[in-house]
Design a protein around this motif. Structure first.
Motif, short mmCIF file in Angstrom:
data_model
loop_
_atom_site.label_atom_id
_atom_site.label_comp_id
_atom_site.label_asym_id
_atom_site.label_seq_id
_atom_site.Cartn_x
_atom_site.Cartn_y
_atom_site.Cartn_z
N LYS A 128 0.31 -1.14 -0.05
CA LYS A 128 -0.24 0.04 0.00
C LYS A 128 0.71 1.42 0.06
O LYS A 128 0.42 2.24 -0.52
CB LYS A 128 -1.02 -0.25 1.17
CG LYS A 128 -1.93 -0.91 0.78
CD LYS A 128 -2.94 -0.83 2.28
CE LYS A 128 -3.70 -0.04 2.20
NZ LYS A 128 -4.34 -0.15 3.43
N THR A 129 1.69 1.12 0.96
CA THR A 129 3.15 2.06 0.57
C THR A 129 3.72 3.15 -0.56
O THR A 129 3.42 3.11 -1.05
CB THR A 129 3.62 2.52 2.10
OG1 THR A 129 2.84 1.69 2.95
CG2 THR A 129 4.69 3.73 1.83
N TYR A 131 2.52 1.55 -3.42
CA TYR A 131 1.42 2.46 -4.31
C TYR A 131 1.32 3.74 -3.94
O TYR A 131 1.34 4.51 -5.42
CB TYR A 131 0.29 1.14 -3.97
CG TYR A 131 -1.05 1.97 -4.85
CD1 TYR A 131 -0.96 1.31 -6.37
CD2 TYR A 131 -2.13 2.97 -5.26
CE1 TYR A 131 -1.71 1.97 -7.39
CE2 TYR A 131 -2.86 3.31 -5.61
CZ TYR A 131 -2.43 2.92 -7.10
OH TYR A 131 -3.84 2.96 -7.57
N TYR A 132 1.12 3.92 -3.16
CA TYR A 132 0.84 5.63 -3.08
C TYR A 132 1.59 6.25 -3.00
O TYR A 132 1.69 7.28 -3.91
CB TYR A 132 0.46 5.86 -1.23
CG TYR A 132 0.22 7.02 -0.63
CD1 TYR A 132 -0.46 7.81 -0.78
CD2 TYR A 132 1.99 7.62 -0.15
CE1 TYR A 132 -0.62 8.78 -0.95
CE2 TYR A 132 1.31 9.26 0.65
CZ TYR A 132 0.11 9.67 0.12
OH TYR A 132 0.10 11.44 0.46
N SER A 133 2.71 5.98 -3.12
CA SER A 133 4.41 7.26 -3.17
C SER A 133 4.37 6.36 -4.71
O SER A 133 4.80 7.39 -5.36
CB SER A 133 6.00 5.99 -3.07
OG SER A 133 5.41 6.01 -1.61
N PRO A 135 1.83 5.44 -7.97
CA PRO A 135 0.40 4.92 -8.51
C PRO A 135 0.80 3.93 -9.67
O PRO A 135 0.37 3.28 -10.16
CB PRO A 135 -0.37 5.61 -8.02
CG PRO A 135 -0.82 6.46 -7.18
CD PRO A 135 1.44 6.71 -7.39
N LYS A 168 -3.22 10.35 -4.72
CA LYS A 168 -2.77 10.05 -3.20
C LYS A 168 -3.74 11.37 -2.33
O LYS A 168 -4.12 10.71 -1.19
CB LYS A 168 -1.18 10.96 -3.97
CG LYS A 168 -0.70 10.33 -3.75
CD LYS A 168 1.08 11.19 -4.22
CE LYS A 168 2.38 10.15 -3.78
NZ LYS A 168 3.51 11.14 -3.88
N ILE A 171 -6.92 8.72 -1.76
CA ILE A 171 -6.08 7.79 -1.20
C ILE A 171 -6.34 7.98 0.89
O ILE A 171 -6.65 7.36 1.41
CB ILE A 171 -5.25 7.21 -1.25
CG1 ILE A 171 -4.82 6.35 -2.51
CG2 ILE A 171 -4.41 6.62 -0.11
CD1 ILE A 171 -3.25 5.61 -3.01
N ARG A 172 -5.65 9.58 1.05
CA ARG A 172 -5.68 9.92 2.04
C ARG A 172 -7.02 10.35 2.45
O ARG A 172 -7.40 10.00 3.88
CB ARG A 172 -5.44 11.22 2.10
CG ARG A 172 -3.41 11.18 1.89
CD ARG A 172 -2.73 12.26 2.01
NE ARG A 172 -3.29 13.43 1.55
CZ ARG A 172 -2.69 13.51 0.21
NH1 ARG A 172 -1.17 13.22 -0.39
NH2 ARG A 172 -3.21 14.87 -0.69
N ASN A 175 -9.04 6.67 4.05
CA ASN A 175 -8.07 5.77 3.84
C ASN A 175 -9.10 5.24 6.09
O ASN A 175 -8.54 5.82 6.45
CB ASN A 175 -6.78 6.44 5.12
CG ASN A 175 -5.90 5.66 5.17
OD1 ASN A 175 -5.94 3.86 5.03
ND2 ASN A 175 -4.59 6.05 5.75
N TYR A 186 -0.72 7.90 5.85
CA TYR A 186 0.41 8.64 4.64
C TYR A 186 0.43 10.09 4.61
O TYR A 186 -0.13 10.34 5.59
CB TYR A 186 -1.17 8.06 3.38
CG TYR A 186 -1.07 6.41 2.84
CD1 TYR A 186 -1.33 6.18 1.85
CD2 TYR A 186 -3.02 6.30 2.88
CE1 TYR A 186 -0.89 5.17 1.41
CE2 TYR A 186 -3.10 4.77 2.64
CZ TYR A 186 -2.01 4.45 2.47
OH TYR A 186 -2.28 3.11 1.80
#
Length: 187
Positions: A128-129, A131-133, A135, A168, A171-172, A175, A186
């Protein structure tokens, strides 16, 4: 994402599909559910129900179960009560599962999944981290073009930097996992 329960072995897995390429992962759910059955009772639809509470995933849950359906299973990972859970919700009211209908299935392996990589919660948090960094890391690595069409159907390239910022933010804002004890924070 869905839950796969083996009623014979009592094994519960969280099956997760990720990214555009449908990678499939399985996390073994081995957190013990320590139910507290309370004397509170109420009728839900035409079922006599009793209250129980449990802590799962770093949050408190209240369940209403009925012994008139003596099935120790329920939605998501919850199980182990002396009857079917008719309703269960977390103390923050973010998640609520309610029984709508019961139906007998005659086919085994209704949701059989093949080629699943078994991972730990720590591995999942890293996925997940990562992917967030970025995508679109896998799309970039495969040299794939990202585009959409305009009103006339002409291809229009997409700005991956802009799309990354939008993803991003999304996602935030969304979450809120069920398992708060495995939440990725995140930045």
């Amino acid at each position: 994402m869905y839950i796969l329960k083996n009623l014979e072995t009592r094994e519960i897995q969280k099956i997760i599909f990720t990214n555009f390429f449908n990678d499939k992962y399985s996390i073994l759910i081995d957190e013990k559910l320590d139910w507290k059955i309370l004397p509170d009772k109420k009728k839900i639809a035409d079922l006599d129900c009793q209250m129980a509470t449990v802590n799962y995933g770093g949050q408190n849950w209240t369940a209403w179960f009925t012994q008139s359906l003596p099935v120790p299973e329920s939605p998501y990972v919850f199980n182990g009560l002396p009857g079917l859970i008719v309703n269960i919700s977390d103390s923050q009211s973010d998640y609520s599962f309610s029984l709508i209908k019961t139906k007998e299935f005659k086919k085994d392996n209704l949701f059989a999944v093949r080629k699943v990589q078994v991972i730990s919660w720590k591995d999942f948090q890293k996925i997940k981290t990562d992917y967030y960094s970025d995508p679109f890391a896998e799309i970039k690595a495969r040299n794939m073009k990202v585009q959409s069409g305009d009103e006339k159907g002409n291809p229009v390239p997409k700005d991956l930097n802009k799309l990354t910022k939008q993803l991003k933010k999304q996602i935030r804002e969304n979450n809120n996992p069920i398992e708060l004890n495995h939440k990725v924070n995140y930045e």
